[in-house]
Design a protein around this motif. Structure first.
Motif, PDB file in Angstrom:
ATOM      1  N   THR A  68      40.973 -38.193  42.544  1.00 38.66           N
ATOM      2  CA  THR A  68      40.273 -37.126  41.818  1.00 38.66           C
ATOM      3  C   THR A  68      40.825 -36.995  40.400  1.00 38.66           C
ATOM      4  O   THR A  68      40.073 -36.801  39.436  1.00 38.66           O
ATOM      5  CB  THR A  68      40.426 -35.791  42.572  1.00 38.66           C
ATOM      6  N   THR A  86      40.428 -33.229  48.107  1.00 39.68           N
ATOM      7  CA  THR A  86      38.965 -33.341  48.122  1.00 39.68           C
ATOM      8  C   THR A  86      38.495 -33.142  49.561  1.00 39.68           C
ATOM      9  O   THR A  86      39.067 -33.693  50.497  1.00 39.68           O
ATOM     10  CB  THR A  86      38.542 -34.736  47.608  1.00 39.68           C
ATOM     11  N   ASP A 109      33.741 -39.584  44.519  1.00 34.24           N
ATOM     12  CA  ASP A 109      35.159 -39.346  44.800  1.00 34.24           C
ATOM     13  C   ASP A 109      35.269 -38.979  46.279  1.00 34.24           C
ATOM     14  O   ASP A 109      34.683 -37.981  46.717  1.00 34.24           O
ATOM     15  CB  ASP A 109      35.623 -38.171  43.928  1.00 34.24           C
TER      16      ASP A 109
END
Ligand SMILES: Nc1nc2c(ncn2[C@@H]2O[C@H](COP(=O)(O)OP(=O)(O)OP(=O)(O)O)[C@@H](O)[C@H]2O)c(=O)[nH]1
Ligand SMILES: [Mg+2]
Length: 253
Positions: A68, A86, A109
């Motif tokens: 990220t 995430t 991502d």
């Protein structure tokens, strides 16, 4: 259509030449220029109107390696020292212009945490670029990259993905330590048929940027054959987060 006019892409998202690779030992292509046919195809399309082209990049790797952070550096020129895992997946879209043709890059991502793997893997399909990230200071994360790559490749047709192996957090290592790990990583990269890069999201994200540009080009290359252009654009907000590096130089390596 007037209403659809977009702001011009920023200068660093204008690509006219093949970007350089990080090391010749692990490079996906050695060309310095687009071939004449591609250039001319792009020129002809300059005036014409054609649909928006987009390519998909998927970033995979262990939790906490800095996926990220790299994307945030690349897309927002920002770095946050606090870890926020995430959850499942996230994505950014960057606009580029390659050889005068607009091109969007969709950067996915994914979460490194095992419990989110099912969710994240549902997004591997259709990737033109797979970036496998590992932490240069944690050799185990390098060993895991092969599994991440296998999982991502499984969801895609053979030979349709360009693969990058990216060592992160370069700023946390001494030069000697970094060189040692890079030697190991290069072996992995060759086995994985990946192009290798070492980067830092904290101090110098530019290698990553170069690597992304390269992907773009690759995409642009094949896209021109099917009638696309490519480019990524940073919506130019050199924003800050917790840590706003002044280092805008692109030579991280
Ligand atoms: N010093 C340094 N720290 C970094 C760098 N990149 C990321 N970090 C830190 O490492 C931690 C994890 O970064 P993330 O980018 O959230 O990691 P991730 O791979 O996205 O993790 P998951 O989302 O759980 O898969 C954060 O605290 C970041 O600030 C870097 O280049 N240098
Ligand atoms: Mg993350």
């Amino acid at each position: 259509m007037q209403g659809q006019q977009l702001s011009p892409v920023s200068r660093d998202r204008l690509i006219c030449q093949m970007p350089k690779c990080y090391t010749a030992e692990s490079c996906l292509q050695y060309k310095t220029h687009f071939d004449a046919q591609v250039k001319s195809a792009c020129q002809q399309r300059h005036a014409g109107n054609f649909g928006l082209k987009m390519s998909k990049v998927v970033m995979v790797g262990d939790l906490y390696v800095g996926k990220t952070s790299l994307i945030n550096r690349f897309c927002k020129n920002a770095f946050d020292r606090d870890y926020k895992a995430t959850i499942g997946v996230d994505f950014e879209i960057e606009r580029f212009e390659i050889l005068g043709i607009p091109y969007n890059l969709q950067i996915w991502d994914t979460a490194g945490q095992e419990k989110f793997k099912c969710i994240a893997s549902a997004y591997y399909r259709g990737a033109q670029v797979i970036i496998t990230a590992f932490d240069l200071s944690d050799i185990q994360t390098l060993e895991h990259t092969k599994h991440w790559l296998q999982d991502a490749l499984k969801e895609n047709e053979p030979d349709t993905c360009s693969v990058f192996l990216v060592g992160t957090k370069k700023d946390t290592l001494s030069e000697a330590e970094c060189e040692r790990t890079e030697r190991d990583a290069l072996k992995f990269a060759v086995e994985m048929k990946a192009e290798y890069w070492s980067v830092s999201a904290k101090t110098a994200s530019l290698a990553f940027e170069q690597s992304m540009k390269k992907e773009l080009e690759k995409n642009g290359h094949s896209a021109t054959q099917i009638g696309a252009g490519n480019l990524i654009q940073l919506e130019g907000n050199p924003s800050e987060t917790k840590e706003n590096d002044v280092q805008h130089n692109m030579n991280c390596c």
